[in-house]
Design a protein around this motif. Structure first.
Motif, PDB file in Angstrom:
ATOM      1  N   SER A  17       0.855  -1.184   0.000  1.00 39.11           N
ATOM      2  CA  SER A  17       0.000   0.000   0.000  1.00 39.11           C
ATOM      3  C   SER A  17       0.890   1.233   0.000  1.00 39.11           C
ATOM      4  N   LEU A  18       0.565   2.198  -0.841  1.00 38.52           N
ATOM      5  CA  LEU A  18       1.357   3.415  -0.955  1.00 38.52           C
ATOM      6  C   LEU A  18       0.489   4.619  -0.634  1.00 38.52           C
ATOM      7  N   VAL A  19       1.006   5.484   0.242  1.00 36.81           N
ATOM      8  CA  VAL A  19       0.395   6.782   0.501  1.00 36.81           C
ATOM      9  C   VAL A  19       1.444   7.815   0.154  1.00 36.81           C
ATOM     10  N   GLN A  20       1.100   8.715  -0.757  1.00 36.32           N
ATOM     11  CA  GLN A  20       2.041   9.738  -1.212  1.00 36.32           C
ATOM     12  C   GLN A  20       1.581  11.099  -0.712  1.00 36.32           C
ATOM     13  N   GLY A  21       2.492  11.819  -0.074  1.00 38.76           N
ATOM     14  CA  GLY A  21       2.193  13.164   0.409  1.00 38.76           C
ATOM     15  C   GLY A  21       2.141  14.165  -0.730  1.00 38.76           C
ATOM     16  N   PRO A  22       1.468  15.301  -0.526  1.00 38.25           N
ATOM     17  CA  PRO A  22       1.267  16.286  -1.602  1.00 38.25           C
ATOM     18  C   PRO A  22       2.537  16.960  -2.102  1.00 38.25           C
ATOM     19  N   SER A  54      -2.856  -1.080  -3.226  1.00 34.51           N
ATOM     20  CA  SER A  54      -3.639   0.149  -3.096  1.00 34.51           C
ATOM     21  C   SER A  54      -2.680   1.325  -3.077  1.00 34.51           C
ATOM     22  N   ALA A  55      -3.119   2.428  -3.653  1.00 27.50           N
ATOM     23  CA  ALA A  55      -2.292   3.629  -3.701  1.00 27.50           C
ATOM     24  C   ALA A  55      -3.169   4.861  -3.543  1.00 27.50           C
ATOM     25  N   ARG A  56      -2.719   5.779  -2.703  1.00 26.80           N
ATOM     26  CA  ARG A  56      -3.370   7.080  -2.530  1.00 26.80           C
ATOM     27  C   ARG A  56      -2.319   8.110  -2.905  1.00 26.80           C
ATOM     28  N   LEU A  57      -2.502   8.733  -4.067  1.00 23.13           N
ATOM     29  CA  LEU A  57      -1.483   9.628  -4.622  1.00 23.13           C
ATOM     30  C   LEU A  57      -1.915  11.081  -4.478  1.00 23.13           C
ATOM     31  N   ASP A 115       5.840  10.746 -12.098  1.00 24.34           N
ATOM     32  CA  ASP A 115       6.248  10.739 -13.494  1.00 24.34           C
ATOM     33  C   ASP A 115       6.616   9.299 -13.834  1.00 24.34           C
ATOM     34  N   GLY A 116       5.601   8.521 -14.233  1.00 26.46           N
ATOM     35  CA  GLY A 116       5.786   7.105 -14.537  1.00 26.46           C
ATOM     36  C   GLY A 116       4.449   6.396 -14.504  1.00 26.46           C
ATOM     37  N   SER A 117       4.432   5.162 -14.923  1.00 26.49           N
ATOM     38  CA  SER A 117       3.177   4.413 -14.960  1.00 26.49           C
ATOM     39  C   SER A 117       2.787   3.948 -13.560  1.00 26.49           C
ATOM     40  N   ILE A 118       1.486   3.685 -13.393  1.00 26.50           N
ATOM     41  CA  ILE A 118       0.943   3.265 -12.112  1.00 26.50           C
ATOM     42  C   ILE A 118       0.079   2.031 -12.342  1.00 26.50           C
ATOM     43  N   SER A 119       0.260   1.025 -11.496  1.00 27.70           N
ATOM     44  CA  SER A 119      -0.571  -0.169 -11.539  1.00 27.70           C
ATOM     45  C   SER A 119      -1.031  -0.454 -10.115  1.00 27.70           C
ATOM     46  N   ALA A 120      -2.363  -0.390  -9.878  1.00 27.22           N
ATOM     47  CA  ALA A 120      -2.904  -0.594  -8.535  1.00 27.22           C
ATOM     48  C   ALA A 120      -4.284  -1.219  -8.620  1.00 27.22           C
ATOM     49  N   GLU A 121      -4.577  -2.084  -7.655  1.00 27.73           N
ATOM     50  CA  GLU A 121      -5.919  -2.657  -7.574  1.00 27.73           C
ATOM     51  C   GLU A 121      -6.906  -1.551  -7.212  1.00 27.73           C
ATOM     52  N   GLU A 122      -6.583  -0.806  -6.158  1.00 24.58           N
ATOM     53  CA  GLU A 122      -7.424   0.300  -5.720  1.00 24.58           C
ATOM     54  C   GLU A 122      -6.589   1.570  -5.740  1.00 24.58           C
ATOM     55  N   LEU A 123      -7.051   2.571  -6.474  1.00 23.91           N
ATOM     56  CA  LEU A 123      -6.284   3.797  -6.659  1.00 23.91           C
ATOM     57  C   LEU A 123      -7.134   5.003  -6.309  1.00 23.91           C
ATOM     58  N   VAL A 161      -2.072   4.622 -16.443  1.00 25.77           N
ATOM     59  CA  VAL A 161      -2.634   4.162 -15.183  1.00 25.77           C
ATOM     60  C   VAL A 161      -3.449   2.902 -15.424  1.00 25.77           C
ATOM     61  N   THR A 162      -3.111   1.832 -14.706  1.00 23.42           N
ATOM     62  CA  THR A 162      -3.866   0.587 -14.759  1.00 23.42           C
ATOM     63  C   THR A 162      -4.464   0.367 -13.379  1.00 23.42           C
ATOM     64  N   TYR A 163      -5.768   0.083 -13.320  1.00 22.18           N
ATOM     65  CA  TYR A 163      -6.456   0.022 -12.041  1.00 22.18           C
ATOM     66  C   TYR A 163      -7.581  -0.999 -12.086  1.00 22.18           C
TER      67      TYR A 163
END
Length: 128
Positions: free
Chosen positions: A44-49, A61-64, A69-77, A89-91
């Motif tokens: 699980s990834l949480v990214q600050g602003p 899961s990712a909360r961006l 700058d790059g591709s993203i692959s997450a079940e829940e985004l 983005v793949t989700y």
């Protein structure tokens, strides 16, 4: 035992004053407030602003909220309003807040064909 003295740390934190150059893999949740110049793979990834990720992100899961700058692959985004994403983005499930910016293509993760054993007929009581 970890540097903090904890045997099992539930998450890892990359502070705002930290820059990592290279790929990053974590089996626990990851909170990024700093800069990562490399690919990230985690549960699980949480990214600050105010953070930046220059590389590919793979997570369940990712909360961006920062720059990616790059591709993203997450079940829940979840793409927060402060997020700036450049990449495909793949989700499976996605939430996009107003104000966010994404430059790239969106693709839903296909679960493949549904097996006949998984299909169930639903009937209405009024039809009987």
């Amino acid at each position: 035992m970890s540097a903090t003295g904890a045997k099992h740390t539930p998450f890892s934190l990359i502070g705002s004053d930290v820059t990592i150059t290279g790929n990053l893999a974590a089996t626990v949740d990851l909170h990024v407030d700093g800069v990562i110049d490399g690919d990230i793979s985690c549960a699980s990834l949480v990214q600050g602003p105010d953070s930046r990720i220059i590389g590919h992100v793979t997570a369940q899961s990712a909360r961006l909220a920062g720059l990616v700058d790059g591709s993203i692959s997450a079940e829940e985004l979840v793409v927060e309003s402060t997020a700036r994403i450049t990449g495909d983005v793949t989700y499976e499930r996605i939430t996009i807040e107003a104000g966010s910016r994404v430059e790239g293509r969106f693709a839903h993760k296909d679960n493949g064909p549904v097996a006949a054993a998984d299909l169930k007929l639903i009937t209405s009581d009024s039809a009987a």
